[in-house]
Design an enzyme around this catalytic site. Structure first.
Site, PDB file in Angstrom:
ATOM      1  N   ARG A  15     -26.759  36.142  12.204  1.00  0.00           N
ATOM      2  CA  ARG A  15     -27.622  34.967  11.904  1.00  0.00           C
ATOM      3  C   ARG A  15     -28.048  34.753  10.159  1.00  0.00           C
ATOM      4  O   ARG A  15     -27.708  33.867   9.800  1.00  0.00           O
ATOM      5  CB  ARG A  15     -28.925  34.695  12.665  1.00  0.00           C
ATOM      6  CG  ARG A  15     -29.567  33.409  12.383  1.00  0.00           C
ATOM      7  CD  ARG A  15     -30.576  33.104  13.477  1.00  0.00           C
ATOM      8  NE  ARG A  15     -31.113  34.041  14.281  1.00  0.00           N
ATOM      9  CZ  ARG A  15     -32.035  34.725  13.743  1.00  0.00           C
ATOM     10  NH1 ARG A  15     -32.616  34.902  12.741  1.00  0.00           N
ATOM     11  NH2 ARG A  15     -32.626  35.983  14.522  1.00  0.00           N
TER      12      ARG A  15
ATOM     13  N   TYR B 267     -23.281   7.159   8.145  1.00  0.00           N
ATOM     14  CA  TYR B 267     -22.984   7.691   9.683  1.00  0.00           C
ATOM     15  C   TYR B 267     -24.136   7.388  10.564  1.00  0.00           C
ATOM     16  O   TYR B 267     -25.195   7.793  10.358  1.00  0.00           O
ATOM     17  CB  TYR B 267     -22.592   9.096   9.686  1.00  0.00           C
ATOM     18  CG  TYR B 267     -22.414   9.807  11.079  1.00  0.00           C
ATOM     19  CD1 TYR B 267     -21.636   9.115  11.847  1.00  0.00           C
ATOM     20  CD2 TYR B 267     -23.079  10.916  11.239  1.00  0.00           C
ATOM     21  CE1 TYR B 267     -21.474   9.875  13.249  1.00  0.00           C
ATOM     22  CE2 TYR B 267     -23.049  11.507  12.568  1.00  0.00           C
ATOM     23  CZ  TYR B 267     -22.246  10.849  13.648  1.00  0.00           C
ATOM     24  OH  TYR B 267     -22.242  11.489  14.856  1.00  0.00           O
TER      25      TYR B 267
ATOM     26  N   ASP C 155     -22.954  12.583   0.903  1.00  0.00           N
ATOM     27  CA  ASP C 155     -22.270  13.256   2.139  1.00  0.00           C
ATOM     28  C   ASP C 155     -20.714  12.874   1.519  1.00  0.00           C
ATOM     29  O   ASP C 155     -20.401  11.559   1.566  1.00  0.00           O
ATOM     30  CB  ASP C 155     -22.640  12.325   3.327  1.00  0.00           C
ATOM     31  CG  ASP C 155     -21.791  12.897   4.496  1.00  0.00           C
ATOM     32  OD1 ASP C 155     -20.856  13.260   4.348  1.00  0.00           O
ATOM     33  OD2 ASP C 155     -22.336  12.619   5.747  1.00  0.00           O
TER      34      ASP C 155
ATOM     35  N   LYS D 168     -14.388  17.317  10.027  1.00  0.00           N
ATOM     36  CA  LYS D 168     -13.451  16.342   9.892  1.00  0.00           C
ATOM     37  C   LYS D 168     -12.250  16.765   8.880  1.00  0.00           C
ATOM     38  O   LYS D 168     -11.598  17.659   9.519  1.00  0.00           O
ATOM     39  CB  LYS D 168     -14.439  15.017   9.044  1.00  0.00           C
ATOM     40  CG  LYS D 168     -15.436  14.644   9.904  1.00  0.00           C
ATOM     41  CD  LYS D 168     -15.262  14.283  11.199  1.00  0.00           C
ATOM     42  CE  LYS D 168     -16.248  13.486  11.906  1.00  0.00           C
ATOM     43  NZ  LYS D 168     -17.316  14.092  12.196  1.00  0.00           N
TER      44      LYS D 168
HETATM   45  N1  PLP Z   1     -21.285  12.753   8.040  1.00  0.00           N
HETATM   46  C1  PLP Z   1     -20.308  11.918   8.469  1.00  0.00           C
HETATM   47  C2  PLP Z   1     -19.757  11.005   7.480  1.00  0.00           C
HETATM   48  C3  PLP Z   1     -19.858  11.861   9.734  1.00  0.00           C
HETATM   49  O1  PLP Z   1     -18.895  11.034   9.829  1.00  0.00           O
HETATM   50  C4  PLP Z   1     -20.386  12.790  10.868  1.00  0.00           C
HETATM   51  C5  PLP Z   1     -19.885  12.780  12.291  1.00  0.00           C
HETATM   52  O2  PLP Z   1     -18.849  11.753  12.545  1.00  0.00           O
HETATM   53  C6  PLP Z   1     -21.580  13.624  10.345  1.00  0.00           C
HETATM   54  C7  PLP Z   1     -21.927  13.518   9.133  1.00  0.00           C
HETATM   55  C8  PLP Z   1     -21.873  14.446  11.293  1.00  0.00           C
HETATM   56  O3  PLP Z   1     -21.085  15.734  11.507  1.00  0.00           O
HETATM   57  P1  PLP Z   1     -20.958  16.442  12.924  1.00  0.00           P
HETATM   58  O4  PLP Z   1     -20.300  15.550  13.935  1.00  0.00           O
HETATM   59  O5  PLP Z   1     -20.011  17.625  12.401  1.00  0.00           O
HETATM   60  O6  PLP Z   1     -22.306  17.006  13.143  1.00  0.00           O
END
Ligand code: PLP
Length: 384
Positions: free
Chosen positions: A50, A103, A175, A200
């Site tokens: 961890r 998101y 992000d 992604k």
């Molecule tokens: N940020 C964006 C732009 C996303 O599209 C996503 C998920 O679709 C996330 C964060 C969250 O990531 P995770 O699904 O790996 O928790």
């Protein structure tokens, strides 16, 4: 020697061959714990997974290198990383300003988990700099930016937002999931922290969940390191290894994703069944010039809105054959989704609600002619 090219670093940073066997690929350290040479005698600093694991270390050093930051952290998912970051940056009474088409899960995390904990939240159009300036309050701590945004593909000016935020003592988080570090490096534009869903483009093959934080701020890094250990939403060794393997081909994949998306956006632009194609690589996209300056390419994500409204959008989403109906994005295979009921279902009825005639495409790296033919045939089926 000058700094090696992105593609070289993506393949070599943190990827030294195994010195005991010569194995070109470093082993997957599938272990939870480490033998100590006497109490506290840690080999390489590893005590318990961890707190640290060599496979995770190699991913974390790679993430930091590719985003141009001093500290990289890897998590079990994008949202797990975001959660740790928000805990590190916020205290009850603080205020967060978030883009109004981030998101849906990011908005849900702040709205449903941090707001009840005593955080204030406002959403604003991050492309409207005057509105951003006006929404800053004395207790604002974080400006949360997503560019390109999900799913409306808006492009926000990272450097300008950093100037506004920093002038008011506000930290700027970007992000960078949609662009990936191959196309955009927010830290170089002044951002304080970069987040990713490595699920992604970084992982790239729709076979692993993960999240990343990168920063050059030692104080933030210290807090994140503590919380990563104290709370524990880390990526396991196998997931970290799969992500590293994906990252090795990030540059060639993103080149192809971008080329395919550009060709598809141009083929769909002006189609009678569509009233708009949202892709920053198109000249008529309001963020085109900014994206050309701020990014090294326009990426693999496209949204389209259908003239036929909800029914047409739903039918289109369910009519493609190569584009598979699924959540997520950034994998080698093309996906199609209906944000209003899928990725953004959690923001229905809020300021982040997305248009119901919107369909999102994650363009994969298949043959582009096949992809264009699939989309045009589906549009034909929808419009009869
Ligand atoms: N940020 C964006 C732009 C996303 O599209 C996503 C998920 O679709 C996330 C964060 C969250 O990531 P995770 O699904 O790996 O928790």
């Amino acid at each position: 020697m000058s700094q090696p090219d992105f593609s070289t670093r993506a393949i070599h940073t943190g990827q030294e061959f195994d010195p005991t066997t010569g194995s070109v690929i470093p082993p997957i350290y599938q272990t939870s714990t480490y033998v100590q040479d006497g109490i506290g005698g840690f080999r390489g600093g590893y005590e318990y997974s961890r707190g640290g694991n060599p496979t995770r270390t190699s991913l974390e050093s790679l993430l930091a290198d590719l985003e141009g930051g001093r500290h990289g952290f890897s998590f079990a998912s994008g949202l797990a990383g975001e959660d740790i970051l928000l805990r590190a940056l916020l205290a009850p009474g603080d205020h967060v300003i978030m883009g109004n088409d981030v998101y849906g899960g990011t908005h849900r995390l702040v709205d449903r988990v941090f707001v009840p904990w005593g955080i204030g939240l406002d959403t604003v159009d991050m492309t409207d700099l005057a509105a951003v300036r006006a929404s800053i309050r004395p207790n604002t701590t974080v400006l949360w930016v997503e560019t390109p945004s999900n799913p409306l593909m808006k492009i926000s000016d990272i450097a300008a937002l950093v100037e506004i935020g920093h002038a008011a003592g506000v930290l700027v988080v970007v992000d960078n999931t949609f662009a990936s570090p191959y196309l955009q490096n927010p830290l170089a534009l002044g951002a304080d922290v970069v987040t990713h869903s490595t699920t992604k483009y970084l992982g790239g093959h729709s076979d692993v969940l993960g999240g990343a934080l990168v920063t050059s701020d030692d104080e933030i890094a210290e807090k994140v390191r503590f919380l990563q250990f104290a709370v524990g939403p880390v990526s396991g060794p196998m997931d970290a290894w799969l992500t590293v393997r994906g990252i090795k081909t990030l540059a060639v994949r993103v080149e192809r994703h971008s080329a395919n998306a550009q060709a598809i956006a141009e083929a769909l632009h002006g189609h009678p069944a569509l009233d708009r194609v949202y892709y920053p690589g198109l000249d008529d996209h309001p963020g085109h010039e900014l994206a050309a300056r701020q990014m090294r390419g326009f990426g693999g994500m496209i949204s389209v809105s259908l003239r036929g409204g909800v029914a047409a959008a739903r039918a289109f989403t369910e009519s493609t054959e190569l584009f598979q109906l699924a959540e997520s994005l950034g994998g080698v295979e093309s996906l199609i989704s209906y944000p209003s009921e899928m990725t953004h279902a959690s923001v229905k009825g809020t300021a982040l609600e997305v248009p119901e005639n919107l369909v999102r495409l994650s363009v994969g790296i298949e043959g582009v002619d096949d992809l264009v033919a699939d989309l045009l045939a589906a549009l034909d089926r929808v419009t009869g």
